[in-house]
Design a protein around this motif. Structure first.
Motif, PDB file in Angstrom:
ATOM      1  N   LEU A  74       0.837  -1.201   0.000  1.00 29.43           N
ATOM      2  CA  LEU A  74       0.000   0.000   0.000  1.00 29.43           C
ATOM      3  C   LEU A  74       0.866   1.241   0.000  1.00 29.43           C
ATOM      4  CD1 LEU A  74      -0.480   1.760   2.891  1.00 29.43           C
ATOM      5  CD2 LEU A  74      -1.531  -0.362   3.571  1.00 29.43           C
ATOM      6  N   TRP A  75       0.364   2.303  -0.594  1.00 27.85           N
ATOM      7  CA  TRP A  75       1.036   3.595  -0.547  1.00 27.85           C
ATOM      8  C   TRP A  75      -0.034   4.677  -0.563  1.00 27.85           C
ATOM      9  CZ3 TRP A  75       0.961   0.155  -4.502  1.00 27.85           C
ATOM     10  CH2 TRP A  75       0.512   0.571  -5.761  1.00 27.85           C
ATOM     11  N   GLN A  76       0.281   5.816   0.056  1.00 26.81           N
ATOM     12  CA  GLN A  76      -0.731   6.871   0.154  1.00 26.81           C
ATOM     13  C   GLN A  76      -0.143   8.220  -0.224  1.00 26.81           C
ATOM     14  OE1 GLN A  76      -2.073   7.989   4.122  1.00 26.81           O
ATOM     15  NE2 GLN A  76      -0.565   6.646   5.088  1.00 26.81           N
ATOM     16  N   ASP A  77      -1.034   9.128  -0.664  1.00 23.31           N
ATOM     17  CA  ASP A  77      -0.631  10.506  -0.925  1.00 23.31           C
ATOM     18  C   ASP A  77      -1.727  11.404  -0.370  1.00 23.31           C
ATOM     19  OD1 ASP A  77      -2.726  10.538  -2.797  1.00 23.31           O
ATOM     20  OD2 ASP A  77      -1.408   9.729  -4.354  1.00 23.31           O
ATOM     21  N   ARG A 119      -2.260  -2.715  -3.428  1.00 22.47           N
ATOM     22  CA  ARG A 119      -2.033  -3.794  -4.392  1.00 22.47           C
ATOM     23  C   ARG A 119      -2.489  -5.104  -3.763  1.00 22.47           C
ATOM     24  NH1 ARG A 119       1.038  -3.383  -8.656  1.00 22.47           N
ATOM     25  NH2 ARG A 119       2.485  -1.884  -7.728  1.00 22.47           N
ATOM     26  N   LEU A 120      -3.232  -5.878  -4.532  1.00 22.00           N
ATOM     27  CA  LEU A 120      -3.744  -7.159  -4.038  1.00 22.00           C
ATOM     28  C   LEU A 120      -2.860  -8.298  -4.539  1.00 22.00           C
ATOM     29  CD1 LEU A 120      -7.570  -6.545  -4.548  1.00 22.00           C
ATOM     30  CD2 LEU A 120      -6.102  -5.922  -2.622  1.00 22.00           C
ATOM     31  N   GLY A 121      -3.137  -9.498  -4.019  1.00 18.39           N
ATOM     32  CA  GLY A 121      -2.315 -10.659  -4.341  1.00 18.39           C
ATOM     33  C   GLY A 121      -2.210 -10.947  -5.830  1.00 18.39           C
ATOM     34  N   ASP A 122      -3.274 -10.640  -6.594  1.00 21.52           N
ATOM     35  CA  ASP A 122      -3.235 -10.937  -8.035  1.00 21.52           C
ATOM     36  C   ASP A 122      -2.621  -9.791  -8.834  1.00 21.52           C
ATOM     37  OD1 ASP A 122      -5.134  -8.963  -7.982  1.00 21.52           O
ATOM     38  OD2 ASP A 122      -6.756 -10.172  -8.819  1.00 21.52           O
ATOM     39  N   GLY A 123      -2.089  -8.787  -8.135  1.00 21.23           N
ATOM     40  CA  GLY A 123      -1.408  -7.683  -8.816  1.00 21.23           C
ATOM     41  C   GLY A 123      -2.294  -6.476  -9.088  1.00 21.23           C
ATOM     42  N   ALA A 124      -3.617  -6.655  -8.969  1.00 16.90           N
ATOM     43  CA  ALA A 124      -4.522  -5.535  -9.228  1.00 16.90           C
ATOM     44  C   ALA A 124      -4.289  -4.432  -8.189  1.00 16.90           C
ATOM     45  CB  ALA A 124      -5.970  -6.019  -9.156  1.00 16.90           C
ATOM     46  N   VAL A 125      -4.475  -3.176  -8.613  1.00 17.14           N
ATOM     47  CA  VAL A 125      -4.317  -2.050  -7.685  1.00 17.14           C
ATOM     48  C   VAL A 125      -5.665  -1.358  -7.516  1.00 17.14           C
ATOM     49  CG1 VAL A 125      -3.185   0.177  -7.294  1.00 17.14           C
ATOM     50  CG2 VAL A 125      -1.886  -1.728  -8.276  1.00 17.14           C
ATOM     51  N   LEU A 126      -6.083  -1.219  -6.258  1.00 14.64           N
ATOM     52  CA  LEU A 126      -7.325  -0.507  -5.958  1.00 14.64           C
ATOM     53  C   LEU A 126      -6.961   0.868  -5.400  1.00 14.64           C
ATOM     54  CD1 LEU A 126      -9.351  -3.183  -3.934  1.00 14.64           C
ATOM     55  CD2 LEU A 126      -9.797  -2.426  -6.281  1.00 14.64           C
ATOM     56  N   ARG A 127      -7.840   1.817  -5.662  1.00 15.44           N
ATOM     57  CA  ARG A 127      -7.595   3.159  -5.133  1.00 15.44           C
ATOM     58  C   ARG A 127      -8.820   3.582  -4.311  1.00 15.44           C
ATOM     59  NH1 ARG A 127      -3.596   6.990  -4.248  1.00 15.44           N
ATOM     60  NH2 ARG A 127      -4.441   9.060  -4.536  1.00 15.44           N
ATOM     61  N   GLY A 128      -8.579   4.002  -3.078  1.00 16.99           N
ATOM     62  CA  GLY A 128      -9.654   4.508  -2.222  1.00 16.99           C
ATOM     63  C   GLY A 128      -9.221   5.824  -1.606  1.00 16.99           C
ATOM     64  N   ALA A 129     -10.211   6.613  -1.158  1.00 15.35           N
ATOM     65  CA  ALA A 129      -9.851   7.870  -0.491  1.00 15.35           C
ATOM     66  C   ALA A 129      -9.240   7.576   0.881  1.00 15.35           C
ATOM     67  CB  ALA A 129     -11.087   8.748  -0.352  1.00 15.35           C
ATOM     68  N   TRP A 130      -9.658   6.454   1.483  1.00 18.27           N
ATOM     69  CA  TRP A 130      -9.186   6.044   2.806  1.00 18.27           C
ATOM     70  C   TRP A 130      -8.993   4.537   2.800  1.00 18.27           C
ATOM     71  CZ3 TRP A 130      -8.416   9.803   6.517  1.00 18.27           C
ATOM     72  CH2 TRP A 130      -8.951  11.060   6.209  1.00 18.27           C
ATOM     73  N   HIS A 160      -2.891   6.878  10.614  1.00 17.51           N
ATOM     74  CA  HIS A 160      -1.633   7.199   9.943  1.00 17.51           C
ATOM     75  C   HIS A 160      -1.993   7.785   8.602  1.00 17.51           C
ATOM     76  CE1 HIS A 160       0.896   5.239  12.956  1.00 17.51           C
ATOM     77  NE2 HIS A 160      -0.221   4.547  13.155  1.00 17.51           N
ATOM     78  N   GLY A 161      -2.150   9.106   8.571  1.00 11.02           N
ATOM     79  CA  GLY A 161      -2.578   9.784   7.350  1.00 11.02           C
ATOM     80  C   GLY A 161      -3.977   9.346   6.970  1.00 11.02           C
ATOM     81  N   ARG A 162      -4.081   8.692   5.820  1.00 11.13           N
ATOM     82  CA  ARG A 162      -5.397   8.247   5.343  1.00 11.13           C
ATOM     83  C   ARG A 162      -5.653   6.774   5.662  1.00 11.13           C
ATOM     84  NH1 ARG A 162      -8.329  11.075   1.676  1.00 11.13           N
ATOM     85  NH2 ARG A 162      -7.701  13.241   1.579  1.00 11.13           N
ATOM     86  N   VAL A 163      -4.834   6.228   6.523  1.00 16.92           N
ATOM     87  CA  VAL A 163      -5.008   4.816   6.910  1.00 16.92           C
ATOM     88  C   VAL A 163      -5.351   4.758   8.404  1.00 16.92           C
ATOM     89  CG1 VAL A 163      -3.897   2.554   7.051  1.00 16.92           C
ATOM     90  CG2 VAL A 163      -3.321   4.113   5.171  1.00 16.92           C
ATOM     91  N   LEU A 164      -6.388   3.977   8.717  1.00 16.28           N
ATOM     92  CA  LEU A 164      -6.809   3.814  10.113  1.00 16.28           C
ATOM     93  C   LEU A 164      -6.698   2.345  10.496  1.00 16.28           C
ATOM     94  CD1 LEU A 164      -9.404   6.059   8.938  1.00 16.28           C
ATOM     95  CD2 LEU A 164      -8.584   6.603  11.249  1.00 16.28           C
TER      96      LEU A 164
END
Ligand SMILES: Cc1cc2nc3c(=O)[nH]c(=O)nc-3n(C[C@H](O)[C@H](O)[C@H](O)COP(=O)(O)OP(=O)(O)OC[C@H]3O[C@@H](n4cnc5c(N)ncnc54)[C@H](O)[C@@H]3O)c2cc1C
Length: 470
Positions: A125-128, A135-146, A270-274
């Motif tokens: 995971l990375w945040q801005d 990133r999930l196990g199959d390589g797909a990347v999801l984007r959420g606000a949080w 932690h920023g946008r991660v809870l």
């Protein structure tokens, strides 16, 4: 954005959070490492405050069906607690396994249209400033606000964030196994007993469907690595420690090892991660509080994060999650550490245990500890004019609106005032009898945010919790 909030983990904490987010008007997507639910039940009990919380959302009834045991009172290190000292409709432990709680929560999540992606572990995971990528196990990347890390005691989210998990190492290694037995079985639910025994200790509890749970520890368990499988031979030896040792092992349904380690992260945000549930805190299962703590973390966080997503939240609102819930878990860590000491009693602890048992025989002392274990005594430090109800649960409330607060017992002027927030769907509209002298503003999580009769004080409380009027 794929969703407002990526929820990592479909355990009780993640499922409760996803449901609360959806009720609050935020979109959520749950990612879960396991391809299907394990059917295992670490937890076996729901405490009174969690029962109330589930009841507020209509989720309690499904749990009470099907011959569920209502265990009168609870226990502190095996010493009986009487919950009836507290004003609650549920002064008992609901003896329902985690494997029954999770489908009820998942059913609600699906009803609300939230997707649960199974077999999809979060691996990176990375945040801005605008959101979080996962990133999930199959390589797909999801984007959420949080993103919410509800992925249990060995949380990947916590590890990827590089967040410390300070606390105490486990001092007692234990094993748990759900088993089928042959032979005469005299098991019934009873309090753990505690006389020191060099050979170790075992407790047998009946579960549903002819399955029993055995929990045991002794010198053998201290030497085995955590990953070592719990074998039939090991369980067989544990059965010999029981007061009714004629029970013979037929098969193991599932088994695991655990310890009384207790740890808690220093910051839930932690920023946008809870972080929530076991990802934020672990402790000995003594007293049956972990699942309860996680579900209530989510009940506290859900409406706040939903308000943040929808743009209604006052600037400080989200940070009240850490401010309110960190001390609650810290208390649980403390009480489970105390229970471990009193339960896994060495000879020299027996005197202390006797003194505590003597104190718990005094109704007032019993009520204090019963409030602590049941979660009924939770008291958030909230701003506003002092009132005995401020920051506490509202006894007797069995249904409250999910995304809005509730204004109860208000006269018409106060209702008109609250109505200014109501048009935006984020605040109270409910009202009780018009003639009441005193009104109570209840947050969506069932805690009293204000009580009184002054219009000015109510206006301040409404601003504080729900921002400016629409
Ligand atoms: C023996 C024992 C008895 C217990 N008894 C009780 C009791 O009676 N009462 C009580 O209240 N509590 C009890 N507990 C504690 C309780 O089981 C936990 O506190 C509870 O399960 C925590 O819920 P959670 O949702 O936070 O975490 P978990 O239940 O651990 O759920 C986390 C989920 O996240 C998933 N996950 C993990 N990593 C990833 C990843 N990278 N990506 C996606 N998903 C991931 C996991 O597969 C899992 O489904 C007991 C615990 C033990 C060990």
């Amino acid at each position: 954005m794929d969703t407002d909030v990526i929820v990592v983990g479909a355990g009780p904490t993640g499922l409760m959070l996803a449901a609360e987010l959806a009720l609050g008007g935020a979109s959520a997507l749950v990612v879960e490492a396991l391809p299907e639910r394990s059917g295992q039940s670490k937890a076996l009990g729901v405490q009174p405050r969690t029962a109330e919380v589930l009841e507020l959302r209509g989720l309690l009834e499904p749990l009470l069906t099907g011959g569920v045991q209502r265990v009168p009172g609870g226990h502190f290190a095996g010493m009986r607690l009487d919950f009836t000292a507290w004003d609650t409709a549920h002064p008992y432990m609901i003896g329902t396994p985690q494997s029954k709680v999770e489908p009820v929560l998942e059913g609600r999540v699906r009803e609300l249209g939230v997707r649960v992606l199974r077999g999809q572990p979060l691996v990176e995971l990375w945040q801005d400033d605008t959101g979080v990528s996962a990133r999930l196990g199959d390589g797909a990347v999801l984007r959420g606000a949080w993103l919410a890390g509800c992925d249990g005691g060995r949380s990947t989210v916590r590890t990827l964030l590089g967040v410390d998990f300070p606390g105490l190492e486990g001092r007692q290694a234990m094993a748990v196994a759900d088993i089928r037995l042959a032979g005469r079985v005299g098991a019934r639910w009873r309090l753990p007993e505690m006389t020191p025994s060099p050979a170790g200790r075992a407790y047998l509890t009946p579960l549903e469907g002819g399955v029993h749970r055995i929990l045991f520890y002794g010198p053998e368990q201290q030497d085995l690595p955590r990953e070592a499988p719990v074998t039939e031979q090991e369980v067989g030896r544990a059965l010999m420690l029981l007061p009714e040792p004629e029970a013979r092992l037929e098969s193991i349904v599932w088994a695991s090892r655990f310890s009384d380690a207790s740890r808690q992260v220093e910051d839930y945000r932690h920023g946008r991660v809870l972080l929530a549930g076991d990802a934020a805190h672990i402790h000995s299962p003594m007293g049956g509080q972990g699942l309860n703590l996680g579900v209530q973390d989510s009940f506290n966080l859900g409406w706040k994060l939903a308000a943040q997503v929808r743009g209604h939240a006052p600037a400080h609102l989200l940070d009240t999650y850490h401010a309110e819930r960190h001390p609650v878990a810290a208390r649980v860590l403390a009480n489970t550490r105390a229970q471990s000491l009193l339960l896994v009693a060495q000879e020299e602890h027996l005197a202390l245990r006797e003194i505590v048992a003597g104190l718990l025989a005094v109704p007032e002392a019993n009520a204090v500890i019963a409030g602590m274990i049941s979660g009924l005594d939770i008291h958030y430090e909230l701003p506003g004019p002092a009132h005995p109800l401020l920051g506490r649960r509202l006894p007797g409330a069995s249904a409250l609106p999910d995304r809005r607060g509730a204004l109860l017992g208000a006269g018409s002027e106060l209702r008109t005032l609250a109505g200014q927030w109501g048009s935006r769907g984020a605040v109270p509209q409910e009202a009780g009898q018009e003639t009441a002298n005193e009104a109570v503003l209840v947050r969506p999580d069932g805690y009293v945010a204000w009580a009184g009769h002054r219009e000015q004080d109510l206006a301040e409380a409404l601003h504080h919790w729900f921002g400016p009027p629409a």
